[in-house]
Scaffold this motif. Sequence first.
Motif, PDB file in Angstrom:
ATOM      1  N   UNK A 120       0.903  -1.284  -0.158  1.00  0.00           N
ATOM      2  CA  UNK A 120      -0.111   0.019  -0.161  1.00  0.00           C
ATOM      3  C   UNK A 120       0.929   1.089  -0.009  1.00  0.00           C
ATOM      4  N   UNK A 121       0.373   2.223  -0.750  1.00  0.00           N
ATOM      5  CA  UNK A 121       1.204   3.382  -1.080  1.00  0.00           C
ATOM      6  C   UNK A 121       0.329   4.671  -0.640  1.00  0.00           C
ATOM      7  N   UNK A 122       0.982   5.847   0.041  1.00  0.00           N
ATOM      8  CA  UNK A 122       0.347   6.961  -0.009  1.00  0.00           C
ATOM      9  C   UNK A 122       1.141   8.005   0.094  1.00  0.00           C
ATOM     10  N   UNK A 123       0.905   9.191  -0.176  1.00  0.00           N
ATOM     11  CA  UNK A 123       1.692  10.550  -0.369  1.00  0.00           C
ATOM     12  C   UNK A 123       1.585  10.927  -1.743  1.00  0.00           C
ATOM     13  N   UNK A 171      -0.595  -1.099  -4.712  1.00  0.00           N
ATOM     14  CA  UNK A 171       0.260  -0.986  -5.611  1.00  0.00           C
ATOM     15  C   UNK A 171       0.000  -2.110  -6.943  1.00  0.00           C
ATOM     16  N   UNK A 172      -0.305  -1.804  -8.043  1.00  0.00           N
ATOM     17  CA  UNK A 172      -0.820  -2.577  -9.146  1.00  0.00           C
ATOM     18  C   UNK A 172       0.148  -3.559  -9.437  1.00  0.00           C
ATOM     19  N   UNK A 173      -0.207  -4.922  -9.534  1.00  0.00           N
ATOM     20  CA  UNK A 173       0.764  -5.958 -10.194  1.00  0.00           C
ATOM     21  C   UNK A 173       1.568  -6.648  -9.009  1.00  0.00           C
ATOM     22  N   UNK A 174       1.726  -6.043  -8.018  1.00  0.00           N
ATOM     23  CA  UNK A 174       2.629  -6.554  -6.911  1.00  0.00           C
ATOM     24  C   UNK A 174       1.877  -6.767  -5.542  1.00  0.00           C
ATOM     25  N   UNK A 175       0.323  -6.608  -5.436  1.00  0.00           N
ATOM     26  CA  UNK A 175      -0.387  -6.690  -4.323  1.00  0.00           C
ATOM     27  C   UNK A 175      -1.288  -7.824  -4.650  1.00  0.00           C
ATOM     28  N   UNK A 176      -1.503  -8.807  -3.480  1.00  0.00           N
ATOM     29  CA  UNK A 176      -2.535  -9.775  -3.492  1.00  0.00           C
ATOM     30  C   UNK A 176      -1.772 -11.030  -4.438  1.00  0.00           C
ATOM     31  N   UNK A 177      -0.477 -11.266  -4.691  1.00  0.00           N
ATOM     32  CA  UNK A 177      -0.053 -12.302  -5.380  1.00  0.00           C
ATOM     33  C   UNK A 177       0.193 -13.590  -4.446  1.00  0.00           C
ATOM     34  N   UNK A 178       0.044 -14.742  -5.106  1.00  0.00           N
ATOM     35  CA  UNK A 178       0.317 -16.075  -4.683  1.00  0.00           C
ATOM     36  C   UNK A 178       1.306 -16.768  -5.488  1.00  0.00           C
ATOM     37  N   UNK A 184      -1.020 -22.834  -1.530  1.00  0.00           N
ATOM     38  CA  UNK A 184      -0.805 -21.367  -2.246  1.00  0.00           C
ATOM     39  C   UNK A 184      -0.476 -20.569  -0.910  1.00  0.00           C
ATOM     40  N   UNK A 185       0.552 -19.936  -1.145  1.00  0.00           N
ATOM     41  CA  UNK A 185       1.168 -18.907  -0.068  1.00  0.00           C
ATOM     42  C   UNK A 185       1.478 -17.476  -0.617  1.00  0.00           C
ATOM     43  N   UNK A 186       0.945 -16.395   0.140  1.00  0.00           N
ATOM     44  CA  UNK A 186       1.255 -15.075  -0.412  1.00  0.00           C
ATOM     45  C   UNK A 186       2.543 -14.730  -0.514  1.00  0.00           C
ATOM     46  N   UNK A 187       2.813 -13.964  -1.743  1.00  0.00           N
ATOM     47  CA  UNK A 187       4.184 -13.493  -1.993  1.00  0.00           C
ATOM     48  C   UNK A 187       4.470 -12.104  -1.029  1.00  0.00           C
ATOM     49  N   UNK A 188       5.371 -12.055  -0.258  1.00  0.00           N
ATOM     50  CA  UNK A 188       5.722 -11.141   0.534  1.00  0.00           C
ATOM     51  C   UNK A 188       6.956 -10.235   0.203  1.00  0.00           C
ATOM     52  N   UNK A 189       6.768  -8.989  -0.024  1.00  0.00           N
ATOM     53  CA  UNK A 189       7.961  -8.345  -0.604  1.00  0.00           C
ATOM     54  C   UNK A 189       8.837  -8.439   0.387  1.00  0.00           C
ATOM     55  N   UNK A 190      10.023  -8.614  -0.207  1.00  0.00           N
ATOM     56  CA  UNK A 190      11.326  -8.971   0.474  1.00  0.00           C
ATOM     57  C   UNK A 190      11.915  -7.409   1.155  1.00  0.00           C
ATOM     58  N   UNK A 191      12.054  -6.361   0.240  1.00  0.00           N
ATOM     59  CA  UNK A 191      12.671  -5.278   0.721  1.00  0.00           C
ATOM     60  C   UNK A 191      12.159  -3.963  -0.308  1.00  0.00           C
ATOM     61  N   UNK A 192      11.922  -2.736   0.139  1.00  0.00           N
ATOM     62  CA  UNK A 192      11.666  -1.557  -0.517  1.00  0.00           C
ATOM     63  C   UNK A 192      12.751  -0.691  -0.503  1.00  0.00           C
ATOM     64  N   UNK A 193      13.353  -0.080  -1.538  1.00  0.00           N
ATOM     65  CA  UNK A 193      14.212   0.856  -1.397  1.00  0.00           C
ATOM     66  C   UNK A 193      13.930   2.132  -2.114  1.00  0.00           C
ATOM     67  N   UNK A 194      13.379   3.230  -1.467  1.00  0.00           N
ATOM     68  CA  UNK A 194      12.882   4.384  -2.075  1.00  0.00           C
ATOM     69  C   UNK A 194      13.164   5.675  -1.444  1.00  0.00           C
TER      70      UNK A 194
END
Length: 581
Positions: A431-434, A456-463, A472-482
């Motif tokens: 989820x993003x805001x700002x 965020x489209x295309x990277x949320x709710x993926x399995x 099926x297991x959810x795909x969890x973001x490993x890291x965000x650099x920004x």
Amino acid sequence: MFRNALVTSSRRQSRLCYGVAHAMQDASSRTPYLIPRRSAAVVVTTTAVFLWYLSSDLVHNDAVHTLPSNSGSALSKRTSSTGVDESGALCAVVWGSNKSNLIGPQSPGIETFQTPVNAKWLENVALRDLALHEKHAACVDARGDVCQWGDGFSCSKSDVKAPKITLRGKNIVKVQLTGSRVYALSATGRIYVFAANEEQQQLPKPRISSATSWDLSGWTGRERQAIDFVEIFPKERLNWGEKLISIAAGSDHLLALTSEGRTYAHPINKDANSHGQLGLRRVEIPAPSNLKDAAGRIAIELVPRSVASPSLRESSPTVASEHLNVMDDRHIGFSDLLGVKVSQIAAGDRSSFVNTSSGKVLGWGANEHGQIGLGSRITLDTIIIPTEIDLARNIPVSTKSKCLSIYAGGDLTCFVAERNAQESHTYVDTLCCGNGQWGGLGNNTFSTFQGNPVRVRNVSGLHEFDEQKQKLSPIIPHAISGVTHRSYFTVSRHSVACWPGASGRDLVAWGLNHDYQLGTGKRTSLNAATILERPEGDRFILGRRKATVRDLSGKVWKNNVEVEQCAIAGHGNSVVYWKLR
């Protein structure tokens, strides 16, 4: 909730005072402070965001890479972006702006790399950490030494400004940058701060205090250091086995986290609380030498601009406004660290966030673009009291939700949240805001204000199918650099993400692309997450391997070391480097 605490320290030795956090208390209540010794501090703001998805293997920042000693081209002879050159040696992959010689320090004639390309200036070097600012950069090698480079660091008149080792022997594991300082966290839990500019790192002439005949430089090891630095550590002793484990820097403030969940805030300069990002007002800092009437420490009040008024300052007996006006905040020992109980910290340019072990998030600071995430109805520019962020605002009441991690940069905030309904699969959303003016929200829109966190489209709710669990297991973001670069006219950013693939993690990007920082070879900004492709035509997958790792001096550190590629974002540029696992 924060409790204010006072801090006491000297120029050579500073202490940190801790105050336990109580939820949602007035910013004027007690809070702990961290006091500096001689150490290094820097905070970073840039133009990019990277996101990796978690696999079963965790990556640790304990690797080392050697700096090339040859005078040849810093770029691989072949147009390759694999991170391995034709001889099999490790190298970095870079793309985007090189105007400050950050991603191609040995190729000063090249201003922009339009597509990802191997850069041999980090040949055979694996790092613990790497950070990019607008005009200077820093990294940590396998031995824990800090190296710096860039036009904002080097005072050399030569066009080729090679990276230089500055802080040695401190076993550093993480660095954070600001426009003028570098903050370095050691494996033992100590924080050091030093100037970002090489000329300002020169050691002052030795002086013996008039209050004592002892010169402690020999005890602190300063005579063995080539630069001037200050150490920041708690005034009160931490609990047995407790130590500082993480730091996060905004443009003017720093957050620090201990192994027991205690959080500290550190004002870098007089603007450290311009938007309430410290979570408190009253602080004590070491008294500068030019204030003859102040003994030891001085109490000041850093009032957020939104609530500041002459009457407020005059009515507070603890505010030494006349002292604040004459104080020089350019010195690395300007203040200490100040203190709450959490599991993770994150800092935007002028905002702060903490995540608890139960998945609740508190945010405070600048909110003119909705970057705190309090919803579209909250239009206050400044949130001066730590406030809980409701990430379950747009899901059914029967669905449980909790925050797994937070990533903040500039005026954009990302939350990785898990949602789980009864008798249903578990989903993980980013989820993003700002400020999404350049597509940084990743939801197919360009908006300057987004107070309600959106997916965020295309990277949320993926399995993905987990063969071990046979489900099926959810795909969890490993890291965000920004990070984001704020100018008078625009706010720019881009994001990159990756998830487990057959041989590593895919790299995904979105956001601003004016300097080719997304790696697509075009200058078109992206408002939705897009899987990156290498110039060779295949997917950009971050790899892993075993290799001989060297330190920044070129000496072999260890053989047969496991390393993994890690992507980070900078001001209009991006770097993929090899990191110790």
